[in-house]
Design an enzyme around this catalytic site. Structure first.
Site, PDB file in Angstrom:
ATOM      1  N   LYS A 161     -16.394   9.340  -7.955  1.00  0.00           N
ATOM      2  CA  LYS A 161     -17.355   9.071  -9.039  1.00  0.00           C
ATOM      3  C   LYS A 161     -17.206  10.018 -10.207  1.00  0.00           C
ATOM      4  O   LYS A 161     -17.361   9.616 -11.362  1.00  0.00           O
ATOM      5  CB  LYS A 161     -18.791   9.086  -8.500  1.00  0.00           C
ATOM      6  N   GLU A 184     -16.062   0.243  -5.645  1.00  0.00           N
ATOM      7  CA  GLU A 184     -17.413   0.015  -5.107  1.00  0.00           C
ATOM      8  C   GLU A 184     -17.931   1.236  -4.350  1.00  0.00           C
ATOM      9  O   GLU A 184     -19.129   1.549  -4.379  1.00  0.00           O
ATOM     10  CB  GLU A 184     -17.384  -1.207  -4.172  1.00  0.00           C
ATOM     11  N   ILE A 209     -23.805   0.371  -0.303  1.00  0.00           N
ATOM     12  CA  ILE A 209     -24.554  -0.709  -0.986  1.00  0.00           C
ATOM     13  C   ILE A 209     -23.632  -1.465  -1.947  1.00  0.00           C
ATOM     14  O   ILE A 209     -22.992  -0.849  -2.800  1.00  0.00           O
ATOM     15  CB  ILE A 209     -25.761  -0.147  -1.781  1.00  0.00           C
ATOM     16  N   GLU A 251     -20.947  17.049  -1.149  1.00  0.00           N
ATOM     17  CA  GLU A 251     -19.674  17.313  -1.832  1.00  0.00           C
ATOM     18  C   GLU A 251     -19.165  18.678  -1.388  1.00  0.00           C
ATOM     19  O   GLU A 251     -19.947  19.525  -0.933  1.00  0.00           O
ATOM     20  CB  GLU A 251     -19.900  17.342  -3.345  1.00  0.00           C
ATOM     21  N   ASP A 275     -23.884  14.582  -9.206  1.00  0.00           N
ATOM     22  CA  ASP A 275     -23.299  13.450  -8.478  1.00  0.00           C
ATOM     23  C   ASP A 275     -24.072  12.161  -8.784  1.00  0.00           C
ATOM     24  O   ASP A 275     -23.480  11.118  -9.069  1.00  0.00           O
ATOM     25  CB  ASP A 275     -23.315  13.776  -6.973  1.00  0.00           C
ATOM     26  N   LYS A 297     -22.710   8.664 -10.860  1.00  0.00           N
ATOM     27  CA  LYS A 297     -22.886   7.290 -10.356  1.00  0.00           C
ATOM     28  C   LYS A 297     -23.680   6.456 -11.359  1.00  0.00           C
ATOM     29  O   LYS A 297     -23.375   5.280 -11.590  1.00  0.00           O
ATOM     30  CB  LYS A 297     -23.590   7.334  -8.999  1.00  0.00           C
TER      31      LYS A 297
END
Ligand code: HSE
Length: 411
Positions: free
Chosen positions: A113, A137, A144, A198, A209, A213
């Site tokens: 990400k 994804e 999800i 992480e 993080d 995203k």
């Protein structure tokens, strides 16, 4: 006499043949090993792992030794590999790998990400230039299926809010501090041991993080390219026993929430902040390493996704879904970017907040806190409830992430 079969046996024809993928895998950590396990159990998928490139020679690995190599060229220059799966930790090295793979005409799948959020425009341009496909994804909300849903399902229904718990580590820490009164450091150590955090847990704890995203999801939901530094991220370091006590007494849960919301017809406000979430909010019951995402649209109204947001197998399940999509020639079309709506990032949004501070702290004045609804001081514990704008919070991001005080949105 045998009963008639209920289901017709007429074969359903597939319109085109699924591709067979020959994979080169970078990284064999928590998610890489999860993927290896998942692929071994996914008999229907036409996928073969040709080579795994890792950094360290001496780690024991629970896969055949001949699979491993240590030079990136073993995959990138290998004509037998048509698909690169990148699951390493380092964002810039990951970007080098992804660029080389796409330029070599290979498809790529990544879960990184930070790399994606920092190179989002180039990610889209490179796919256009090379014609190669990159799917990701697994980069957002773990298991999800949110990116492909934003791309395909919410293709024309106008989204006005995307809001979610996008970091499993923070949610795990906050849940256990709230439910058990556990200590921050102990629960963070558990999250690290379980493979949720992480390698630099500051990225989790200070909301980076979740922000990365959010930047990725904002592109697929609203067609807006954001630079990570345009988005406020305040994390959970400052949450103390007093704040959990306040939350329990008022019937809230304390959660780190990432929000992308339309403001008026043309604005888009994006931010990551702790929230005091009431029981009426769909995120309230998202606990431990689970993530949850609310999508609100003009016609479908509010919808909710929930699933594990971190951990080897849940993240690998999203990589598996991308590999499966590649076998069917799927690629992102970045539809919202080309739909012509042009939302502009704005920081002019008002947020009702709880601010815990030291008595007589200059923080309240610096936050320009107004519409004060409650003040409380007892001993060393003081809080004030009022309203701030996102613009007033932004310059104080680093200070708030030191954990000296604590701000949480009410709602
Ligand atoms: N550290 C991340 C989290 C891993 O806790 O959500 C999944 O992206």
């Amino acid at each position: 006499m045998a009963p008639e079969p209920v289901v017709s046996t007429v074969a359903i024809r597939t319109p085109y043949a699924a591709r067979h993928l020959r994979i080169g895998l970078f990284g064999f950590g928590c998610v890489g090993q999860g993927l290896h396990g998942v692929l071994n159990r996914s008999a229907g998928l036409q996928v073969q792992v040709q080579q795994v490139v890792v950094k360290h020679r001496d780690k024991p690995r629970n896969a055949p030794a001949e699979l491993f190599d240590y030079a990136p060229e073993a995959i990138l220059a290998n004509p037998a590999v048509d698909t690169v799966v990148e699951l390493i930790d380092h964002a810039e090295e990951a970007w080098q790998i992804v660029q080389a793979a796409l330029q070599a005409g290979k498809a790529a799948v990544t879960a990184n990400k930070k790399m994606l959020a920092e190179h989002l425009r180039e990610v889209v341009q490179l796919q256009e230039q090379t014609g190669s496909t990159l799917l990701y994804e697994a980069s957002c909300a773990g298991s999800i299926p949110i990116i492909r849903n934003l791309e395909e399902y919410y293709d024309n229904d106008l989204i006005d809010l995307l809001q979610g718990i996008l970091n499993g580590t923070c949610n795990y820490i906050l849940s256990r501090m709230y439910d058990e009164g556990a200590e921050f450091g102990d629960v963070l150590a558990d999250a690290q041991r379980l493979g949720f955090a992480e390698s630099d847990p500051t990225l989790d704890v200070d909301g980076f993080d979740a922000k990365y995203k959010l930047v990725i999801l904002t592109l697929h939901a609203f067609g807006v390219f954001l630079r990570p530094e345009q988005v406020l991220n305040v994390g959970i370091r400052g949450a103390t026993a007093h704040d959990f006590q306040f939350a329990r007494e008022k019937g809230f849960r304390l959660q780190l929430v990432a929000t992308s919301q339309k403001v008026g017809d043309t604005g888009l406000a994006t931010y990551v902040l702790p929230h005091l979430v009431p029981a009426s909010n769909l995120l309230y019951n998202v606990s431990r390493e689970y993530n949850g995402v609310i999508v609100r649209t003009a016609f479908a109204e509010q919808q909710f996704f929930q699933g594990k947001g971190a951990g080897g197998f849940p993240t690998a399940s999203a990589v598996l879904a991308d590999l499966s999509a590649l076998t069917h020639h799927y690629r992102y079309e970045y539809k919202k970017v080309y739909q012509g709506t042009r939302l502009q990032p704005t920081h002019q949004v008002e947020l009702p907040v709880y601010v815990r501070h030291t008595p007589d702290s200059p923080l309240l004045a610096r936050l320009n806190l107004r519409d004060i609804q409650a003040r409380h001081v007892s001993g060393g514990y003081a809080y004030t409830i009022g309203t701030v704008t996102l613009a007033d919070l932004l310059p104080l991001q680093d200070e708030l992430n030191t954990g000296e005080s604590f701000v949480a949105v009410l709602g």
